[in-house]
Design a protein around this motif. Structure first.
Motif, PDB file in Angstrom:
ATOM      1  N   LEU A 112       0.826  -1.211   0.000  1.00 19.78           N
ATOM      2  CA  LEU A 112       0.000   0.000   0.000  1.00 19.78           C
ATOM      3  C   LEU A 112       0.859   1.260   0.000  1.00 19.78           C
ATOM      4  N   SER A 113       1.933   1.248   0.772  1.00 16.82           N
ATOM      5  CA  SER A 113       2.791   2.433   0.813  1.00 16.82           C
ATOM      6  C   SER A 113       3.485   2.637  -0.529  1.00 16.82           C
ATOM      7  N   ILE A 114       3.884   1.536  -1.184  1.00 18.22           N
ATOM      8  CA  ILE A 114       4.491   1.649  -2.517  1.00 18.22           C
ATOM      9  C   ILE A 114       3.473   2.178  -3.504  1.00 18.22           C
ATOM     10  N   GLU A 115       2.270   1.653  -3.422  1.00 15.83           N
ATOM     11  CA  GLU A 115       1.204   2.096  -4.319  1.00 15.83           C
ATOM     12  C   GLU A 115       0.886   3.566  -4.066  1.00 15.83           C
ATOM     13  N   GLU A 116       0.852   3.952  -2.798  1.00 18.83           N
ATOM     14  CA  GLU A 116       0.574   5.332  -2.434  1.00 18.83           C
ATOM     15  C   GLU A 116       1.694   6.251  -2.943  1.00 18.83           C
ATOM     16  N   ALA A 117       2.929   5.803  -2.806  1.00 23.67           N
ATOM     17  CA  ALA A 117       4.058   6.589  -3.295  1.00 23.67           C
ATOM     18  C   ALA A 117       3.993   6.725  -4.815  1.00 23.67           C
ATOM     19  N   ASP A 118       3.630   5.653  -5.508  1.00 26.06           N
ATOM     20  CA  ASP A 118       3.484   5.708  -6.961  1.00 26.06           C
ATOM     21  C   ASP A 118       2.389   6.682  -7.354  1.00 26.06           C
ATOM     22  N   GLU A 173       1.299   9.270  -5.591  1.00 23.74           N
ATOM     23  CA  GLU A 173       1.763  10.631  -5.319  1.00 23.74           C
ATOM     24  C   GLU A 173       2.748  11.089  -6.386  1.00 23.74           C
ATOM     25  N   GLU A 174       3.599  10.177  -6.834  1.00 24.79           N
ATOM     26  CA  GLU A 174       4.570  10.522  -7.877  1.00 24.79           C
ATOM     27  C   GLU A 174       3.860  10.845  -9.167  1.00 24.79           C
ATOM     28  N   LYS A 175       2.840  10.063  -9.486  1.00 22.92           N
ATOM     29  CA  LYS A 175       2.086  10.328 -10.713  1.00 22.92           C
ATOM     30  C   LYS A 175       1.365  11.676 -10.624  1.00 22.92           C
ATOM     31  N   LEU A 176       0.829  11.980  -9.452  1.00 23.37           N
ATOM     32  CA  LEU A 176       0.122  13.249  -9.273  1.00 23.37           C
ATOM     33  C   LEU A 176       1.096  14.423  -9.340  1.00 23.37           C
ATOM     34  N   SER A 177       2.292  14.243  -8.836  1.00 23.50           N
ATOM     35  CA  SER A 177       3.261  15.336  -8.860  1.00 23.50           C
ATOM     36  C   SER A 177       3.768  15.607 -10.271  1.00 23.50           C
TER      37      SER A 177
END
Length: 147
Positions: free
Chosen positions: A133-139, A141-145
């Motif tokens: 979940l944290s990896i998915e969340e980081a991905d 956030e990266e996509k949104l940024s």
């Protein structure tokens, strides 16, 4: 890691099965000992009745009294021997009971092990899920940024 834990669980379950087999064998042995003790008690009762049947009534000669007393002594010796055997069987029964208690305790300990292993497996799954979940969340956030 989970494979190792699963193999530990399987091994522990096998030990539980073996423990249960020993428990049933112990219970069978206990019942056999109890039946033997009961048979000895019945034999003592029968011998006691035979002794009572040898008590003489009325006028009898000296040789008849002597024969009756010898037979009574033989029956009393048999009763004493049987009582010794009963004592031995009771000792076996006590030993059997201690073994049974040890088997019950071992089963509890093995169950605790399985519960501990199950908890570890659940913990590792949960840890893996949180990591994913944290990896998915980081991905995300990266996509949104990037947008």
């Amino acid at each position: 890691m989970q494979r190792k834990i699963k193999s530990l669980i399987a091994k522990t379950e096998l030990n539980i099965d073996l423990n249960e087999q020993l428990f049933f064998k112990n219970e069978k042995s206990r019942k056999k000992i109890i039946n033997e003790i009961e048979a000895f008690r019945q034999e003592i009762s029968a011998l006691a009745m035979m002794i009572e049947g040898l008590y003489l009534s009325g006028v009898v000669d000296k040789s008849t009294i002597h024969i009756a007393r010898r037979r009574q002594a033989v029956f009393r010796r048999k009763i004493a021997n049987i009582e010794v055997q009963i004592g031995q069987k009771k000792l076996l029964l006590e030993q059997n009971e201690k073994e049974k208690e040890a088997l019950v305790q071992k089963k509890k300990d093995l169950r605790k092990k399985i519960d501990k292993y199950d908890y570890i497996v659940k913990y590792l799954r949960q840890k893996k899920r949180f990591k994913e979940l944290s990896i998915e969340e980081a991905d995300t956030e990266e996509k949104l940024s990037w947008k």
